[in-house]
Design a protein around this motif. Structure first.
Motif, short mmCIF file in Angstrom:
data_model
loop_
_atom_site.label_atom_id
_atom_site.label_comp_id
_atom_site.label_asym_id
_atom_site.label_seq_id
_atom_site.Cartn_x
_atom_site.Cartn_y
_atom_site.Cartn_z
N ALA A 77 0.86 -1.18 0.00
CA ALA A 77 0.00 0.00 0.00
C ALA A 77 0.90 1.23 0.00
O ALA A 77 1.83 1.32 0.80
N HIS A 130 1.18 5.48 0.10
CA HIS A 130 0.47 6.70 0.48
C HIS A 130 1.15 7.92 -0.12
O HIS A 130 2.37 8.07 -0.03
N HIS A 140 -0.67 -5.18 5.31
CA HIS A 140 0.03 -4.67 4.14
C HIS A 140 1.43 -4.18 4.50
O HIS A 140 1.70 -3.80 5.65
N LEU A 167 3.45 -1.05 4.06
CA LEU A 167 3.06 0.34 3.82
C LEU A 167 4.26 1.15 3.37
O LEU A 167 5.30 1.18 4.03
N THR A 224 -2.30 -1.16 -3.51
CA THR A 224 -3.33 -0.26 -2.97
C THR A 224 -2.74 1.13 -2.90
O THR A 224 -1.64 1.32 -2.36
N LEU A 252 -9.68 -2.31 3.55
CA LEU A 252 -8.78 -3.19 2.79
C LEU A 252 -8.95 -4.65 3.18
O LEU A 252 -8.69 -5.55 2.38
#
Length: 274
Positions: free
Chosen positions: A34, A36, A62, A64, A107, A269
């Motif tokens: 994922a 961001h 996940h 991240l 994601t 998620l």
């Protein structure tokens, strides 16, 4: 290039891009990726200081990744407005996804400018993503037109007097009511001063993809919005929810609600795709 770190700490890295170096970090070692993307004039560090967006609940399932957009935080850039257009920022996001997860969909999470980055990236390469989390989408389309002149004026102000003048102007306006307890969120900027005018001029020309194009995005999508903020108004979130074919809108009305968004996103998620 990746720098080694203990398994229980973030792993830092750098990704070379045309005319920029992106600084990023990953947390967790298992699960799908994922990524961001933060907002304009913000950074990973700024978001931590603001105590608003805590995405660490995602690390239960996940790996991240968080990165500083070009010209922000510890990432480099050059003073060229075109480099900070949303499609250009989307290319950076896609390159980071290819670098960190070359064989599996990702994601994507974004806030404000990061939301625009995610949408443009998903339109460019929809197969690259499995789910989207779009936080505080900024004012867009016809409603964005009045803001463009203000962004150009802000760029001119920084060019003449530096970012201190911009911080002073932001303090006069104050934060939206929902963020009254965290005024530093709107008055602190984390972008190289010589690049801020270019970032602002790019934002003045930028926009979200046209609503009709959003119908082409099949990804399960969570939209996170808050009220009382003319820069990130609820009508933008409602329009996204109406046009994205597989979207759910979650609106927070208190600071406590906003600080729960990491858990809300983690639950989204973890849920089966609709």
């Amino acid at each position: 290039m990746t720098v080694s770190a203990p398994s229980d700490r973030p792993v830092a890295g750098l990704l070379e891009r045309p005319d920029a170096t992106l600084a990023f970090e990953t947390t967790g070692s298992a699960g799908p990726l994922a990524v961001h993307a933060h907002g304009s004039l913000s950074s990973r560090a700024h978001e931590r200081r603001a105590l608003l967006f805590d995405w660490t609940p995602l690390t239960a399932t996940h790996r991240l990744a968080r990165y500083d957009a070009r010209g922000h935080g510890h990432s480099t850039g050059r003073p060229v407005p075109a480099d900070f257009s949303y499609p250009a920022l989307a290319e950076d996001l896609l390159a980071l996804c290819d670098h960190l997860s070359p064989d599996a969909p990702v994601t994507a999470l974004g806030a404000s400018m990061g939301t625009a980055t995610v949408l443009w990236a998903a339109l460019a390469r929809p197969e690259r993503f499995d789910r989207l989390v779009l936080a505080i989408p900024a004012v867009a389309w016809e409603a964005r037109d009045p803001r463009r002149s203000g962004l150009r004026a802000a760029a001119d102000l920084v060019q003449r007097r530096g970012t201190g003048a911009l911080r002073a102007a932001a303090k006069i306006g104050g934060p939206p009511a929902v963020l009254a307890e965290v005024p530093q969120y709107t008055t602190e900027f984390d972008a190289a001063e010589h690049l801020v005018p270019s970032v602002l001029r790019a934002a003045a020309e930028a926009d979200l993809p046209a609503p009709d194009r959003l119908r082409d995005l099949p990804h399960p999508t969570l939209i996170l919005a808050w009220p009382t903020d003319p820069v990130h108004p609820l009508p933008t979130a409602h329009t996204l929810a109406a046009h994205l074919p597989n979207a759910h809108l979650h609106t927070a009305t208190t600071l406590e609600d906003i600080r729960s968004w990491g858990r809300v996103a983690a639950n989204f998620l973890a849920a089966p795709a609709r």
